[in-house]
Design a protein around this motif. Structure first.
Motif, PDB file in Angstrom:
ATOM      1  N   PRO B  46       0.740  -1.165  -0.050  1.00  0.00           N
ATOM      2  CA  PRO B  46      -0.031   0.024   0.066  1.00  0.00           C
ATOM      3  C   PRO B  46       0.844   1.213   0.043  1.00  0.00           C
ATOM      4  O   PRO B  46       0.540   2.246  -0.832  1.00  0.00           O
ATOM      5  CB  PRO B  46      -0.843  -0.065   1.246  1.00  0.00           C
ATOM      6  CG  PRO B  46      -0.713  -1.523   1.578  1.00  0.00           C
ATOM      7  CD  PRO B  46       0.531  -2.375   1.138  1.00  0.00           C
ATOM      8  N   PHE B  47       1.799   1.321   0.856  1.00  0.00           N
ATOM      9  CA  PHE B  47       2.801   2.329   0.957  1.00  0.00           C
ATOM     10  C   PHE B  47       4.374   1.916   0.883  1.00  0.00           C
ATOM     11  O   PHE B  47       4.584   1.131   1.547  1.00  0.00           O
ATOM     12  CB  PHE B  47       2.542   3.153   2.095  1.00  0.00           C
ATOM     13  CG  PHE B  47       1.069   3.815   2.160  1.00  0.00           C
ATOM     14  CD1 PHE B  47       0.734   4.791   1.303  1.00  0.00           C
ATOM     15  CD2 PHE B  47       0.205   3.317   3.019  1.00  0.00           C
ATOM     16  CE1 PHE B  47      -0.583   5.417   1.370  1.00  0.00           C
ATOM     17  CE2 PHE B  47      -1.153   3.790   3.309  1.00  0.00           C
ATOM     18  CZ  PHE B  47      -1.452   4.602   2.154  1.00  0.00           C
ATOM     19  N   TYR B 100       3.758   0.197   7.080  1.00  0.00           N
ATOM     20  CA  TYR B 100       2.550  -0.401   7.499  1.00  0.00           C
ATOM     21  C   TYR B 100       1.579   0.501   8.424  1.00  0.00           C
ATOM     22  O   TYR B 100       2.036   1.259   9.047  1.00  0.00           O
ATOM     23  CB  TYR B 100       3.015  -1.559   8.432  1.00  0.00           C
ATOM     24  CG  TYR B 100       3.898  -2.588   7.679  1.00  0.00           C
ATOM     25  CD1 TYR B 100       3.336  -3.337   6.550  1.00  0.00           C
ATOM     26  CD2 TYR B 100       5.105  -3.053   8.199  1.00  0.00           C
ATOM     27  CE1 TYR B 100       4.078  -4.390   5.910  1.00  0.00           C
ATOM     28  CE2 TYR B 100       5.981  -3.854   7.375  1.00  0.00           C
ATOM     29  CZ  TYR B 100       5.457  -4.663   6.248  1.00  0.00           C
ATOM     30  OH  TYR B 100       6.329  -5.333   5.669  1.00  0.00           O
ATOM     31  N   ASN B 101       0.408   0.176   8.088  1.00  0.00           N
ATOM     32  CA  ASN B 101      -0.603   0.958   9.108  1.00  0.00           C
ATOM     33  C   ASN B 101      -0.378   0.583  10.538  1.00  0.00           C
ATOM     34  O   ASN B 101      -0.340  -0.701  10.753  1.00  0.00           O
ATOM     35  CB  ASN B 101      -2.039   0.482   8.666  1.00  0.00           C
ATOM     36  CG  ASN B 101      -2.882   0.951   9.450  1.00  0.00           C
ATOM     37  OD1 ASN B 101      -3.299   0.815  10.721  1.00  0.00           O
ATOM     38  ND2 ASN B 101      -3.980   1.975   8.771  1.00  0.00           N
ATOM     39  N   GLU B 103      -2.176   0.413  13.335  1.00  0.00           N
ATOM     40  CA  GLU B 103      -3.211  -0.409  14.048  1.00  0.00           C
ATOM     41  C   GLU B 103      -3.243  -1.545  13.708  1.00  0.00           C
ATOM     42  O   GLU B 103      -3.394  -2.630  14.663  1.00  0.00           O
ATOM     43  CB  GLU B 103      -4.379   0.283  14.027  1.00  0.00           C
ATOM     44  CG  GLU B 103      -4.568   1.698  14.842  1.00  0.00           C
ATOM     45  CD  GLU B 103      -4.038   1.413  16.321  1.00  0.00           C
ATOM     46  OE1 GLU B 103      -4.752   0.384  16.747  1.00  0.00           O
ATOM     47  OE2 GLU B 103      -3.526   2.296  16.784  1.00  0.00           O
ATOM     48  N   ILE B 104      -2.907  -2.025  12.375  1.00  0.00           N
ATOM     49  CA  ILE B 104      -3.041  -3.275  11.705  1.00  0.00           C
ATOM     50  C   ILE B 104      -1.550  -3.973  12.161  1.00  0.00           C
ATOM     51  O   ILE B 104      -1.887  -5.071  12.604  1.00  0.00           O
ATOM     52  CB  ILE B 104      -3.112  -3.291  10.282  1.00  0.00           C
ATOM     53  CG1 ILE B 104      -4.365  -2.616   9.834  1.00  0.00           C
ATOM     54  CG2 ILE B 104      -2.961  -4.660   9.898  1.00  0.00           C
ATOM     55  CD1 ILE B 104      -4.351  -2.503   8.523  1.00  0.00           C
ATOM     56  N   GLU B 109      -1.441  -8.450  12.379  1.00  0.00           N
ATOM     57  CA  GLU B 109      -2.072  -8.789  11.182  1.00  0.00           C
ATOM     58  C   GLU B 109      -1.508  -8.207   9.796  1.00  0.00           C
ATOM     59  O   GLU B 109      -2.115  -8.553   8.854  1.00  0.00           O
ATOM     60  CB  GLU B 109      -3.503  -8.524  11.320  1.00  0.00           C
ATOM     61  CG  GLU B 109      -4.241  -9.068  12.441  1.00  0.00           C
ATOM     62  CD  GLU B 109      -5.531  -8.512  12.722  1.00  0.00           C
ATOM     63  OE1 GLU B 109      -6.084  -7.628  12.010  1.00  0.00           O
ATOM     64  OE2 GLU B 109      -6.286  -9.155  13.359  1.00  0.00           O
ATOM     65  N   HIS B 110      -0.611  -7.327  10.035  1.00  0.00           N
ATOM     66  CA  HIS B 110       0.005  -6.774   8.488  1.00  0.00           C
ATOM     67  C   HIS B 110       0.754  -7.459   7.664  1.00  0.00           C
ATOM     68  O   HIS B 110       0.707  -7.243   6.325  1.00  0.00           O
ATOM     69  CB  HIS B 110       1.086  -5.464   9.108  1.00  0.00           C
ATOM     70  CG  HIS B 110       2.229  -6.097   9.642  1.00  0.00           C
ATOM     71  ND1 HIS B 110       2.019  -6.763  10.949  1.00  0.00           N
ATOM     72  CD2 HIS B 110       3.488  -5.887   9.272  1.00  0.00           C
ATOM     73  CE1 HIS B 110       3.489  -6.918  11.310  1.00  0.00           C
ATOM     74  NE2 HIS B 110       4.077  -6.456  10.418  1.00  0.00           N
ATOM     75  N   ILE B 157      -2.190  10.371   5.338  1.00  0.00           N
ATOM     76  CA  ILE B 157      -1.521   9.066   5.714  1.00  0.00           C
ATOM     77  C   ILE B 157      -1.870   8.627   7.327  1.00  0.00           C
ATOM     78  O   ILE B 157      -1.433   9.728   8.176  1.00  0.00           O
ATOM     79  CB  ILE B 157      -0.049   9.007   5.373  1.00  0.00           C
ATOM     80  CG1 ILE B 157       0.102   9.287   4.134  1.00  0.00           C
ATOM     81  CG2 ILE B 157       0.429   7.714   5.730  1.00  0.00           C
ATOM     82  CD1 ILE B 157       1.433   9.245   3.464  1.00  0.00           C
ATOM     83  N   PRO B 158      -2.370   7.675   7.559  1.00  0.00           N
ATOM     84  CA  PRO B 158      -2.500   7.528   9.146  1.00  0.00           C
ATOM     85  C   PRO B 158      -1.296   7.118   9.892  1.00  0.00           C
ATOM     86  O   PRO B 158      -0.387   7.167   9.218  1.00  0.00           O
ATOM     87  CB  PRO B 158      -3.772   6.305   9.085  1.00  0.00           C
ATOM     88  CG  PRO B 158      -3.341   5.656   7.967  1.00  0.00           C
ATOM     89  CD  PRO B 158      -2.816   6.555   6.755  1.00  0.00           C
ATOM     90  N   PRO B 159      -1.361   7.083  11.116  1.00  0.00           N
ATOM     91  CA  PRO B 159      -0.138   6.752  11.929  1.00  0.00           C
ATOM     92  C   PRO B 159       0.501   5.168  11.198  1.00  0.00           C
ATOM     93  O   PRO B 159      -0.551   4.308  11.146  1.00  0.00           O
ATOM     94  CB  PRO B 159      -0.557   6.377  13.483  1.00  0.00           C
ATOM     95  CG  PRO B 159      -1.547   7.626  13.320  1.00  0.00           C
ATOM     96  CD  PRO B 159      -2.394   7.584  12.045  1.00  0.00           C
TER      97      PRO B 159
END
Lengths: 81, 214
Positions: B46-47, B100-101, B103-104, B109-110, B157-159
């Motif tokens: 994703p990023f 990676y996100n 929270e995931i 779970e990432h 972009i989230p944390p």
């Protein structure tokens, strides 16, 4: 202040997990094997996905996704030189 | 302490910069040719974050494949009367790291979809879950393997977190093409230098064996 971006991401996970991407294969005259669940085109270079017609909206960027591995088997009609 | 990843720039230069963040990057881990089959094994990230040194990227952009000119500005020619090209600054590949996100990532779970290849696969593929006691050191960037990124609310972009262990390379040509459509932003100078230094430190770590007394 609570970061609302995270919440939004998880809301959108389900809707994005199944999204398919079109593969631009860098091989000539390829035809997808029957066991592959995806669709492909026979476009040449680049090997990466062409997203030139997509918009880079905030909503797309915020979507929480995980890296995803794919194994794709392509049948080559003609032998490589 | 402010954990924001500093000023986020958006540049219009066509070249790739250290600290650039790109979205939806497909990394081809292997391409095998067997009989009449080509087997592609790839990962959609994703990023990703560009780790390569900016001086290398600058020199490659400014000097590579430029025809040599003499002191008077005339095109230098070889014995066949053809131009002489400088290829000394050529880069073969660019170093990247997945983002990676957070929270995931915390839920372990990432990496799940890296190993779960079909809907029929009911096995669980998990990474280490991050407990509340481990969260603070991660956010404070006290774990050498990871770099926590937190952007301003105005940034979409989230944390997120960079895992230095998962760094990989892609060809520069590929990244250049992707940059045109997949570029999001560039991390501010001071902060990208911090990431660069931490990555170099992590990569050059010395693995010490555990000595067990018999």
């Amino acid at each position: 202040m609570k970061d609302t971006r995270q919440k939004k991401e998880f809301d959108t996970i389900a809707s994005t997990q199944g999204s398919s991407t079109e593969l631009l294969a860098a091989v000539y005259n390829v035809q997808e094997s029957v066991e592959s669940p995806h669709s492909t085109s026979t476009t040449q270079y680049p090997l990466n996905v062409d997203r030139s017609n997509e918009t880079n909206s905030d909503e797309q960027v915020q979507t929480a996704r995980k890296p995803k591995r794919t194994i794709k088997r392509l049948i080559v009609k003609d032998e490589f030189e | 302490m402010n954990r924001l990843t500093g000023i986020i720039n958006k540049h219009n230069s066509p070249r790739v910069f250290q600290g650039d963040i790109l979205r939806d990057v497909t990394y081809y881990q292997s391409v095998h040719y067997s009989g009449k089959e080509v087997i592609l094994n790839y990962i959609d990230f994703p990023f990703v974050y560009i780790l390569s040194q900016d001086c290398d990227l600058t020199q490659e952009n400014d000097h590579n494949m430029k025809a040599r000119v003499d002191d008077k500005g005339r095109l230098a020619l070889n014995q066949n009367r053809e131009p002489i090209y400088e290829v000394d600054k050529t880069l073969i590949s660019v170093m990247l790291a997945p983002i990676y996100n957070f929270e995931i990532f915390r839920k372990g779970e990432h990496l799940q979809d890296l190993y779960c290849l079909s809907d029929n696969d009911k096995k669980t593929y998990t990474a280490q879950k991050i407990g509340s006691d481990q969260k603070k050191p991660l956010i404070g960037n006290n774990n050498p393997r990871f770099h926590y990124l937190q952007f301003k609310q105005s940034c979409p972009i989230p944390p997120s977190i960079i895992d230095f262990k998962h760094y990989f390379t892609m060809s520069l040509d590929e990244i250049k093409q992707l940059r045109a459509t997949q570029y999001i932003c560039t991390v501010g100078a001071l902060f990208k230098n911090d990431i660069s230094q931490r990555f170099a430190s992590y990569l050059s770590r010395v693995g010490i064996p555990v000595i067990v007394e018999s």
